[in-house]
Design an enzyme around this catalytic site. Structure first.
Site, mmCIF file in Angstrom:
data_model
loop_
_atom_site.group_PDB
_atom_site.id
_atom_site.type_symbol
_atom_site.label_atom_id
_atom_site.label_comp_id
_atom_site.label_asym_id
_atom_site.label_seq_id
_atom_site.Cartn_x
_atom_site.Cartn_y
_atom_site.Cartn_z
ATOM 1 N N HIS A 267 55.582 51.621 14.622
ATOM 2 C CA HIS A 267 56.242 52.214 15.786
ATOM 3 C C HIS A 267 55.289 52.217 16.989
ATOM 4 C CE1 HIS A 267 59.135 54.976 17.783
ATOM 5 N NE2 HIS A 267 58.036 55.443 18.372
ATOM 6 N N GLU A 268 54.097 52.735 16.780
ATOM 7 C CA GLU A 268 53.142 52.830 17.892
ATOM 8 C C GLU A 268 52.668 51.436 18.322
ATOM 9 O OE1 GLU A 268 53.145 55.613 19.307
ATOM 10 O OE2 GLU A 268 54.011 56.754 17.646
ATOM 11 N N HIS A 271 55.041 50.250 20.925
ATOM 12 C CA HIS A 271 54.685 50.804 22.242
ATOM 13 C C HIS A 271 53.489 50.051 22.819
ATOM 14 C CE1 HIS A 271 57.307 54.294 22.558
ATOM 15 N NE2 HIS A 271 56.942 54.762 21.375
ATOM 16 N N GLU A 297 60.603 53.162 24.286
ATOM 17 C CA GLU A 297 61.043 53.476 22.933
ATOM 18 C C GLU A 297 61.744 52.274 22.302
ATOM 19 O OE1 GLU A 297 59.905 56.025 21.588
ATOM 20 O OE2 GLU A 297 61.068 56.187 19.734
#
Ligand code: ZN
Length: 503
Positions: A267-268, A271, A297
């Site tokens: 997820h990160e 980003h 997001e």
């Protein structure tokens, strides 16, 4: 003053602001990773000092004069030129700083630092009453903030506009209503399915150090550049962008839980890939910056869910995972592993929610926040309203307020109207991925070979390099030909989960 000279001065001003922001990013990263407890008070002073400097710089009348000179000039005639975009977006920053009094900014910073502590205590003691007076103050301050900014007629829209420029709550309400209808049907079909995943596969012994090595290897394979970034551990995963050559991500590892650490990283990484993909030549100006929280997001969700929870991705990575975690994964079949990482289950917790129920958790928060700001919902009634909404949308009742309305820290940090950007991220991600598939062909073929550069290059060209040229909804429309639309998300989820659950 000549327009060109004014524009040069404006860019200098913008880059100086970006420098201050990057200093606070570094201080926050340090605070959340390695700072000793004894540093709390001094760090608070450093942050408050920088916040004051940033406010003064953004409110500087000379900044406003430069914007006025440029507003009338030929430099901004083409609304999509770098100059026009930079002037438009820097005007927003100046407007905010001149409208919201410094006293209100400081008061918000002060109250929210207390409110975050009280929220922590309230959670530990499962007592909403501890947090209630602080939430009342926060809501009152956010109302004052919205009224001083008055960017939109509606308070919620004014606050939302800060996180997702151009977004409006009526559009979001329509989006949520449509999404809810489709998701509830899909959820009912899944709940009734006979097939169930064996999630215990993911709760075996996964030594933390090997999780880190595996996570870093996968992060690098999808394109995260460790020469220009690093991975650390924290209780709550986040990313921080210190500068073009320095993007930090964090995760948390538990030896008996594979998903938490691994998907936290992915997820990160999503980003971080956005930040690493911004145009370095335009760094420190709006055309070289990310466009909104929702678009940010979308990049995280795309890599975490669309790519990272796909069968093709694990066709490539599961053999490696079996070698790294032989005790846990030897003999585990691809289909069983893929099913386990995609389990759908209704629950009362947002962070642990799956791809389908996640948006229903966000809907609850969106409805409550709107009612809080309009005054329809007194703060004292939040726990009851929260539980009612959970019964209505998810069919569950949280056992207590700690696991109910106290589960998120956003409100205590003064972030109201932030939640909908998560669902916008899911909606954007599905639209972008559908278009990327149209342009590049079936991506499961390269994924199964461990090749991700095609998708990453496509995202770089279409999303990352655009900076803030378009607001998020317009950017999605520019890329896909369609404004924000819930259908590609629903279609993708339906396709994926009917196959997995055999429905
Ligand atoms: Zn995120």
């Amino acid at each position: 003053m000549q327009a060109h000279a004014a524009y040069e001065a404006l860019l200098r001003h913008s880059r100086e602001q970006a420098l201050l922001v990057s200093c606070t990013e570094l201080l926050s990263w340090d605070e959340l990773t390695y700072m000793p407890r004894g540093g709390v008070e001094h760090r608070g002073n450093q942050m408050a000092y920088l916040a004051g400097l940033m406010h003064d710089q953004a409110a500087d009348p000379r900044f406003g004069e430069l914007l006025d000179v440029l507003q009338q000039s030929e430099l901004v005639q083409d609304p999509l030129s770098d100059a026009a975009v930079n002037v438009r977006e820097l005007r927003r920053i100046h407007h905010r700083a001149t409208r919201v009094p410094r006293g209100l900014v400081e008061e918000m910073a002060r109250i929210s630092s207390f409110a975050q502590q009280e929220w922590n205590d309230a959670r530990k003691q499962t007592s909403f009453a501890i947090f209630q007076p602080w939430l009342e103050r926060i809501v009152a301050l956010k109302r004052r903030e919205a009224d001083s900014l008055a960017t939109c007629p509606d308070r919620y829209d004014t606050l939302l506009d800060d996180y997702e420029p151009g977004a409006r709550s009526d559009d979001l309400a329509r989006l949520f209503a449509a999404l809810r209808n489709d998701l509830v049907l899909l959820l009912a079909a899944i709940t009734g399915a006979r097939r169930k995943p064996n999630v215990l596969i993911l709760r075996r012994d996964f030594p933390v150090e090997r999780q880190r090595i595996f996570g870093e290897t996968v992060a690098a394979a999808v394109g995260f550049d460790f020469e220009r970034g690093r991975l650390d551990t924290t209780p709550h995963p986040f990313f921080g962008s210190i500068g073009p050559g320095d993007v930090r991500i964090t995760t948390r590892f538990h030896a008996d839980n594979f998903s938490d650490g691994f998907f936290g990283i992915l997820h990160e990484v999503g980003h971080a890939l956005y930040e690493q993909g911004l145009d370095p030549a335009r760094q420190g100006t709006p055309v070289g910056d990310s466009v909104s929280l929702g678009m940010h997001e979308s990049q995280a969700r795309l890599w975490e869910n669309t790519v990272g929870r796909s069968r093709a991705f694990w066709k490539h990575f599961l053999p490696m995972a079996r070698r790294v975690f032989p005790e846990a994964l030897a003999g585990v079949r691809l289909d069983d592993f893929h099913f386990a990482i995609n389990r759908v289950q209704t629950g009362d917790n947002r962070v642990q929610a799956d791809e389908i129920t996640y948006n229903l958790h966000i809907l609850v928060r969106f409805e409550l926040e709107r009612a809080l700001l309009s005054g329809d919902l007194p703060v004292a009634d939040v726990p009851a309203a929260w539980n009612d909404a959970y019964r209505q949308h998810l069919g569950v009742t949280p056992p207590n307020d700690a696991e109910g309305c106290l589960q998120d820290g956003h409100w205590s940090a003064g972030m109201i109207a932030y939640f909908p950007t998560y669902t916008l991220g899911n909606v954007f991600a599905a639209q972008l991925f559908a278009k990327a598939t149209q342009d590049l062909g079936d991506l499961s073929v390269p994924f199964a070979r461990g090749e991700f550069a095609g998708l990453l290059d496509w995202l770089r060209a279409n999303v990352h390099r655009q900076g803030q040229r378009y607001h998020s909804a317009k950017l999605v429309e520019h890329i896909t030909g369609s404004p924000p639309d819930h259908r590609p998300l629903v279609e993708a989820l339906r396709r994926k989960y009917s196959e997995i659950y055999g429905i």
